[in-house]
Design a protein around this motif. Structure first.
Motif, PDB file in Angstrom:
ATOM      1  N   PHE A  67      68.900  15.346  76.077  1.00 20.90           N
ATOM      2  CA  PHE A  67      68.179  16.610  75.926  1.00 20.90           C
ATOM      3  C   PHE A  67      69.174  17.721  75.652  1.00 20.90           C
ATOM      4  O   PHE A  67      70.397  17.549  75.800  1.00 20.90           O
ATOM      5  CB  PHE A  67      67.337  16.933  77.172  1.00 20.90           C
ATOM      6  N   SER A  68      68.660  18.879  75.237  1.00 14.85           N
ATOM      7  CA  SER A  68      69.463  20.075  74.974  1.00 14.85           C
ATOM      8  C   SER A  68      69.047  21.157  75.955  1.00 14.85           C
ATOM      9  O   SER A  68      67.854  21.350  76.205  1.00 14.85           O
ATOM     10  CB  SER A  68      69.263  20.561  73.531  1.00 14.85           C
ATOM     11  N   MET A  69      70.041  21.898  76.489  1.00 14.39           N
ATOM     12  CA  MET A  69      69.736  22.883  77.523  1.00 14.39           C
ATOM     13  C   MET A  69      70.955  23.777  77.717  1.00 14.39           C
ATOM     14  O   MET A  69      72.101  23.326  77.587  1.00 14.39           O
ATOM     15  CB  MET A  69      69.396  22.148  78.828  1.00 14.39           C
ATOM     16  N   THR A  70      70.726  25.049  78.021  1.00 15.78           N
ATOM     17  CA  THR A  70      71.847  25.911  78.385  1.00 15.78           C
ATOM     18  C   THR A  70      72.288  25.619  79.818  1.00 15.78           C
ATOM     19  O   THR A  70      71.562  24.977  80.591  1.00 15.78           O
ATOM     20  CB  THR A  70      71.465  27.392  78.283  1.00 15.78           C
ATOM     21  N   MET A  71      73.463  26.108  80.159  1.00 15.20           N
ATOM     22  CA  MET A  71      73.967  25.885  81.500  1.00 15.20           C
ATOM     23  C   MET A  71      73.069  26.551  82.552  1.00 15.20           C
ATOM     24  O   MET A  71      72.765  25.955  83.591  1.00 15.20           O
ATOM     25  CB  MET A  71      75.391  26.430  81.608  1.00 15.20           C
ATOM     26  N   MET A  72      72.624  27.772  82.288  1.00 12.61           N
ATOM     27  CA  MET A  72      71.794  28.462  83.267  1.00 12.61           C
ATOM     28  C   MET A  72      70.428  27.809  83.399  1.00 12.61           C
ATOM     29  O   MET A  72      69.857  27.767  84.499  1.00 12.61           O
ATOM     30  CB  MET A  72      71.655  29.939  82.913  1.00 12.61           C
ATOM     31  N   GLU A  73      69.887  27.279  82.330  1.00 11.17           N
ATOM     32  CA  GLU A  73      68.622  26.549  82.416  1.00 11.17           C
ATOM     33  C   GLU A  73      68.771  25.331  83.319  1.00 11.17           C
ATOM     34  O   GLU A  73      67.872  25.006  84.100  1.00 11.17           O
ATOM     35  CB  GLU A  73      68.162  26.123  81.028  1.00 11.17           C
ATOM     36  N   ASN A  74      69.906  24.668  83.228  1.00  8.99           N
ATOM     37  CA  ASN A  74      70.167  23.519  84.092  1.00  8.99           C
ATOM     38  C   ASN A  74      70.239  23.954  85.552  1.00  8.99           C
ATOM     39  O   ASN A  74      69.628  23.328  86.430  1.00  8.99           O
ATOM     40  CB  ASN A  74      71.470  22.843  83.675  1.00  8.99           C
ATOM     41  N   ILE A  75      70.966  25.025  85.821  1.00  4.47           N
ATOM     42  CA  ILE A  75      71.074  25.522  87.197  1.00  4.47           C
ATOM     43  C   ILE A  75      69.693  25.841  87.762  1.00  4.47           C
ATOM     44  O   ILE A  75      69.365  25.498  88.905  1.00  4.47           O
ATOM     45  CB  ILE A  75      71.990  26.761  87.238  1.00  4.47           C
ATOM     46  N   ASN A  76      68.859  26.486  86.949  1.00  3.71           N
ATOM     47  CA  ASN A  76      67.505  26.818  87.396  1.00  3.71           C
ATOM     48  C   ASN A  76      66.698  25.560  87.714  1.00  3.71           C
ATOM     49  O   ASN A  76      65.885  25.542  88.646  1.00  3.71           O
ATOM     50  CB  ASN A  76      66.778  27.625  86.319  1.00  3.71           C
ATOM     51  N   SER A  77      66.923  24.490  86.950  1.00  4.53           N
ATOM     52  CA  SER A  77      66.159  23.263  87.153  1.00  4.53           C
ATOM     53  C   SER A  77      66.454  22.620  88.499  1.00  4.53           C
ATOM     54  O   SER A  77      65.646  21.845  89.019  1.00  4.53           O
ATOM     55  CB  SER A  77      66.442  22.268  86.029  1.00  4.53           C
ATOM     56  N   LEU A  78      67.608  22.949  89.090  1.00  3.69           N
ATOM     57  CA  LEU A  78      67.977  22.333  90.366  1.00  3.69           C
ATOM     58  C   LEU A  78      67.118  22.824  91.528  1.00  3.69           C
ATOM     59  O   LEU A  78      67.206  22.294  92.632  1.00  3.69           O
ATOM     60  CB  LEU A  78      69.457  22.578  90.668  1.00  3.69           C
ATOM     61  N   ASP A  79      66.282  23.837  91.278  1.00  2.00           N
ATOM     62  CA  ASP A  79      65.313  24.227  92.306  1.00  2.00           C
ATOM     63  C   ASP A  79      64.353  23.084  92.624  1.00  2.00           C
ATOM     64  O   ASP A  79      63.704  23.082  93.673  1.00  2.00           O
ATOM     65  CB  ASP A  79      64.505  25.450  91.851  1.00  2.00           C
ATOM     66  N   GLU A  80      64.272  22.109  91.712  1.00  2.75           N
ATOM     67  CA  GLU A  80      63.401  20.955  91.927  1.00  2.75           C
ATOM     68  C   GLU A  80      64.033  19.889  92.820  1.00  2.75           C
ATOM     69  O   GLU A  80      63.372  18.929  93.196  1.00  2.75           O
ATOM     70  CB  GLU A  80      63.068  20.306  90.571  1.00  2.75           C
ATOM     71  N   PRO A 278      79.419  28.152  76.307  1.00  2.00           N
ATOM     72  CA  PRO A 278      78.302  28.981  75.818  1.00  2.00           C
ATOM     73  C   PRO A 278      77.233  28.184  75.081  1.00  2.00           C
ATOM     74  O   PRO A 278      77.438  27.040  74.654  1.00  2.00           O
ATOM     75  CB  PRO A 278      79.007  29.928  74.835  1.00  2.00           C
ATOM     76  N   GLY A 279      76.083  28.821  74.962  1.00  2.00           N
ATOM     77  CA  GLY A 279      75.027  28.324  74.098  1.00  2.00           C
ATOM     78  C   GLY A 279      74.292  27.120  74.656  1.00  2.00           C
ATOM     79  O   GLY A 279      74.346  26.809  75.848  1.00  2.00           O
ATOM     80  N   VAL A 280      73.594  26.448  73.766  1.00  2.00           N
ATOM     81  CA  VAL A 280      72.824  25.261  74.113  1.00  2.00           C
ATOM     82  C   VAL A 280      73.748  24.051  74.083  1.00  2.00           C
ATOM     83  O   VAL A 280      74.442  23.805  73.082  1.00  2.00           O
ATOM     84  CB  VAL A 280      71.653  25.061  73.144  1.00  2.00           C
ATOM     85  N   LEU A 281      73.782  23.304  75.180  1.00  2.00           N
ATOM     86  CA  LEU A 281      74.650  22.133  75.306  1.00  2.00           C
ATOM     87  C   LEU A 281      73.835  20.859  75.149  1.00  2.00           C
ATOM     88  O   LEU A 281      72.630  20.829  75.397  1.00  2.00           O
ATOM     89  CB  LEU A 281      75.351  22.141  76.659  1.00  2.00           C
ATOM     90  N   GLN A 282      74.502  19.800  74.762  1.00  2.00           N
ATOM     91  CA  GLN A 282      73.886  18.470  74.675  1.00  2.00           C
ATOM     92  C   GLN A 282      74.138  17.723  75.973  1.00  2.00           C
ATOM     93  O   GLN A 282      75.264  17.696  76.475  1.00  2.00           O
ATOM     94  CB  GLN A 282      74.460  17.687  73.498  1.00  2.00           C
ATOM     95  N   TRP A 283      73.088  17.104  76.508  1.00  2.00           N
ATOM     96  CA  TRP A 283      73.173  16.450  77.813  1.00  2.00           C
ATOM     97  C   TRP A 283      72.770  14.979  77.680  1.00  2.00           C
ATOM     98  O   TRP A 283      71.980  14.627  76.877  1.00  2.00           O
ATOM     99  CB  TRP A 283      72.252  17.153  78.819  1.00  2.00           C
TER     100      TRP A 283
END
Length: 283
Positions: A67-80, A278-283
């Motif tokens: 998937f593709s995601m920014t670093m901050m989007e990933n951090i936010n996802s850890l609320d799950e 920076p930017g959108v990263l590949q995961w």
């Protein structure tokens, strides 16, 4: 993305209401309210994390094509996510991310890359939200392909079902490795440390080598806290070990129920993300 349902909104369930821990209370693997959950996670991990399993996980994840995601989007996802291997915390990982980063920022205000490592060090745990069981994501790491050392947590009570224990080739001090081969050439049990390291390299992030070692080996407690596996280390590993130890102080002892004001901190840490990954990263 598969949502892991781990209870109520953290703003309602995890407010600070208890005393701060003394340092001797951290990493208690013998008792406590979370013991059964922690033990069962390690039992599964130590049964299933074999040399072949780790090789397969590298094939599954190291190409960063999920998937593709920014670093901050990933951090936010850890609320799950609540880490089922951690005996110290029972609140979502995003809070621990900011706790760690702020602890580092107070003592190392001149090392912004170190602060960023504190923020992102656990975000490889996002694999648990994309189908991986927590025993293949969280917890202390250890080398596979050689003898399991006694300093591994629950060593004497959780490895009996691991097929590698019955393979004589994999049960010597060096196993498949050469003396002082270097940790770069050692296969670690699969988890969020190695995954995030692979993501950093794949996306050409510019965090210094010291920070990459912190990311890759912060869960390798048998090495950085117990002094095991030195026979596999080369000179570079030994030079980097003090940095991993320094990071560990903040990773471990900033865990508390004193939750940070995350929203006020986001702009500063976003600026560090923009600088190093920076930017959108590949995961």
């Amino acid at each position: 993305m598969r949502v892991v349902n781990l209870g109520p909104d953290p703003s309602l369930a995890y407010r600070p209401e208890c005393h701060e821990k003394d340092q001797t209370e951290f990493r208690n693997f013998e008792s406590g309210d979370l013991f059964d959950r922690v033990f069962n996670t390690y039992k599964q991990m130590h049964t299933c994390q074999t040399l072949d399993f780790v090789k397969q996980k590298h094939l599954d994840w190291a190409n960063c094509n999920h998937f593709s995601m920014t670093m901050m989007e990933n951090i936010n996802s850890l609320d799950e996510l609540v880490d089922e291997s951690d005996p110290d915390v029972d609140f979502p990982n995003s809070f621990h991310a900011f706790q760690t980063a702020e602890g580092i920022r107070k003592e190392h205000p001149d090392k912004d890359w170190f602060q960023l490592v504190g923020l992102i060090h656990d975000i490889g745990k996002i694999m648990a939200l994309y189908g991986e069981p927590q025993w293949a994501v969280v917890g202390d790491t250890f080398p596979v392909g050689c003898k399991f050392q006694n300093s591994i947590v629950f060593r004497n009570s959780t490895f009996e079902g691991n097929p590698d224990v019955k393979n004589p080739t994999l049960n010597t001090e060096f196993g498949i490795y050469k003396p002082q081969c270097g940790l770069d050439d050692v296969l670690m049990s699969w988890g969020h440390d190695e995954y995030l390291y692979q993501v950093m390299k794949f996306n050409k992030c510019t965090i210094p080598e010291e920070g990459l070692y912190m990311i890759r080996f912060h869960s390798f407690y048998p090495w950085h806290s117990n002094g095991d596996y030195m026979h596999l280390c080369n000179e570079k590993d030994l030079q980097m070990l003090p940095w991993v130890k320094e990071f560990n102080k903040f990773d471990l002892y900033t865990k508390s129920t004193e939750l940070p004001d995350v929203e006020s901190l986001r702009p500063y840490y976003q600026s560090l993300i923009d600088k190093y990954c920076p930017g959108v990263l590949q995961w």
